[in-house]
Design a protein around this motif. Structure first.
Motif, mmCIF file in Angstrom:
data_model
loop_
_atom_site.group_PDB
_atom_site.id
_atom_site.type_symbol
_atom_site.label_atom_id
_atom_site.label_comp_id
_atom_site.label_asym_id
_atom_site.label_seq_id
_atom_site.Cartn_x
_atom_site.Cartn_y
_atom_site.Cartn_z
ATOM 1 N N SER A 137 0.755 -1.269 0.031
ATOM 2 C CA SER A 137 -0.294 0.614 -0.073
ATOM 3 C C SER A 137 0.935 1.281 -0.088
ATOM 4 O O SER A 137 1.903 1.475 0.327
ATOM 5 C CB SER A 137 -0.763 0.197 1.520
ATOM 6 O OG SER A 137 -1.679 -1.110 0.639
ATOM 7 N N ILE A 138 0.016 2.027 -0.765
ATOM 8 C CA ILE A 138 0.852 3.527 -0.874
ATOM 9 C C ILE A 138 0.535 4.628 0.481
ATOM 10 O O ILE A 138 -0.947 4.449 0.224
ATOM 11 C CB ILE A 138 1.075 4.112 -1.798
ATOM 12 C CG1 ILE A 138 2.361 3.480 -2.521
ATOM 13 C CG2 ILE A 138 1.473 5.435 -1.964
ATOM 14 C CD1 ILE A 138 2.064 4.017 -3.981
ATOM 15 N N THR A 139 0.809 5.274 1.543
ATOM 16 C CA THR A 139 -0.320 5.765 1.945
ATOM 17 C C THR A 139 0.551 7.559 2.153
ATOM 18 O O THR A 139 1.715 7.570 2.073
ATOM 19 C CB THR A 139 0.040 5.394 3.771
ATOM 20 O OG1 THR A 139 0.180 4.260 3.672
ATOM 21 C CG2 THR A 139 -0.660 6.392 4.816
ATOM 22 N N ILE A 140 -0.455 8.887 2.387
ATOM 23 C CA ILE A 140 -0.375 9.966 2.156
ATOM 24 C C ILE A 140 -0.283 10.647 3.186
ATOM 25 O O ILE A 140 -1.575 10.767 2.654
ATOM 26 C CB ILE A 140 -0.757 10.462 0.700
ATOM 27 C CG1 ILE A 140 -0.408 9.927 -0.056
ATOM 28 C CG2 ILE A 140 -0.343 12.160 0.547
ATOM 29 C CD1 ILE A 140 -1.498 9.375 -1.897
ATOM 30 N N TRP A 141 0.372 11.559 3.578
ATOM 31 C CA TRP A 141 0.050 12.600 4.492
ATOM 32 C C TRP A 141 0.764 13.959 4.548
ATOM 33 O O TRP A 141 0.515 14.365 3.162
ATOM 34 C CB TRP A 141 1.097 12.261 5.892
ATOM 35 C CG TRP A 141 0.372 11.188 6.860
ATOM 36 C CD1 TRP A 141 -0.220 10.592 7.622
ATOM 37 C CD2 TRP A 141 0.994 9.757 6.697
ATOM 38 N NE1 TRP A 141 -0.149 9.611 7.951
ATOM 39 C CE2 TRP A 141 0.389 8.731 7.744
ATOM 40 C CE3 TRP A 141 1.929 9.105 5.461
ATOM 41 C CZ2 TRP A 141 0.956 7.451 7.931
ATOM 42 C CZ3 TRP A 141 2.410 8.027 5.614
ATOM 43 C CH2 TRP A 141 1.921 7.031 6.356
#
Length: 351
Positions: free
Chosen positions: A232-236
């Motif tokens: 998965s790719i998580t963006i903040w």
């Protein structure tokens, strides 16, 4: 998307691959770092183009033995780059060429064995990040080392920064770093203060999923992207809070590296242990983050971001992990555990 793929067998597993920066011309030099060899090496390559069959062949320019697996490799500028080792060390290297001779790689500073477990056993240095001449290294020992390319001594060690292995690190600004650990925790450290405690801690996701890589947006460092072991790719947006803005289900295997295109930061590239290398791009005819200016960045868009992106597979899926990639203009390099390096030429960056 029309592009050409050139694969070359190099007889060693490639753990890191990086273009040599050349901002005046179209760079054709690149550097690789191997792993899982009895004797690993840093190698400088150049491309030789064959006009008859339009093939492009990399050829070895020079190499330097490297103790331990190369766990990270990053350029500070066109001449100097930094490597880290499974032997707990960090090295500053220089590419030198004199009087028109072929370039050579020189070791300038060795910070040997700076990552160790409490019993003095060597701990692998898992990753590092750079900001100008400053370098921050992390390791399986849970320690953080602050280094400088002009100083042979360790500037500072944050001991027991974490109680488990730290997998990745990035600068948020010159005084702040973000780390990701084995348990899926992300921690912000203010390296100006004397405390060894993190100023903020938050989770990658609800489960203990470990991040494998962290990457800042090229022009907005508060925008941070993490790739994890489940693909998965998580963006903040760390200006707002520590809750993710977006979570994208991506690869079938762990996300090994994430790279924004430096000139077109609405374009993203990822590679994985599943043998994939992907190009994430705004849908044709859509609004790019460049044209948005100070308005919404596409990577910080609402949950409809999935509908705004196209994802392209840049080459057929390999049977081994793709450990590393790098982007230069419309050329993408990647290194794989199948003992090959690939140049993907003519990637559709310019819309």
């Amino acid at each position: 998307m029309t592009h050409n793929i050139h694969g070359t067998f190099v007889s060693e597993k490639i753990n890191k691959i990086r273009w040599r920066p050349d901002f005046m011309n179209d760079s054709h030099y690149f550097v690789t770092g191997s792993w899982d060899n009895d004797q690993n090496a840093i190698k400088l390559w150049d491309f030789q183009e064959n006009e008859e069959d339009a093939e492009i062949y990399p050829f070895l320019v020079t190499e330097l033995p490297h103790k331990g697996d190369i766990t990270e490799l990053k350029f500070l500028n066109g001449d100097f780059f930094v490597t880290s080792s499974s032997q707990g060390s960090v090295h500053l290297m220089k590419i030198s060429s004199e009087h028109g001779l072929e370039p050579v790689i020189e070791s300038k500073i060795r910070w040997e064995g700076i990552h160790k477990f409490p019993n003095d056993e060597i701990s692998p240095c898992t990753a590092f990040c750079t900001y100008d001449n400053d370098i921050v290294s992390v390791g399986e020992d849970g320690n953080i080392n602050l280094l400088n390319s002009n100083n042979q001594n360790v500037v500072r060690t944050i001991e027991n920064a974490d109680s488990c292995s730290i997998h990745c690190v990035t600068f948020l600004k010159h005084s702040e770093i973000l780390t990701g650990n084995l348990r899926g925790q992300l921690k912000i450290f203010d390296i100006r203060v004397s405390s060894n405690e993190a100023s903020n801690t938050f989770m990658l996701s609800g489960d203990q999923v470990s991040p494998l890589c962290l990457q800042n947006h090229p022009t907005q460092r508060h925008l941070v992207v993490a790739g994890d072991e489940e693909g998965s790719i998580t963006i903040w947006d760390l200006r707002q809070n520590t809750y993710p803005v977006n979570l994208l289900d991506a690869h079938e295997g762990g996300v090994m590296e994430i790279h924004f295109h430096l000139d077109h930061p609405d374009q993203l590239f990822t590679c994985s242990t599943a043998g994939d290398i992907w190009h994430w791009s705004p849908k044709s005819g859509g609004v790019s983050s460049l044209s948005l200016g100070n308005a919404e960045n596409i990577w910080l868009a609402s949950e409809t971001i999935k509908n705004k992106l196209d994802v392209f597979t840049l080459m057929p899926k390999l049977h081994k992990p793709v450990n590393s990639l790098d982007v230069n203009r419309n050329k993408v390099l990647c290194g794989c555990d199948n003992e090959a390096i690939y140049l993907i030429n003519g990637v559709n960056i310019y819309k």
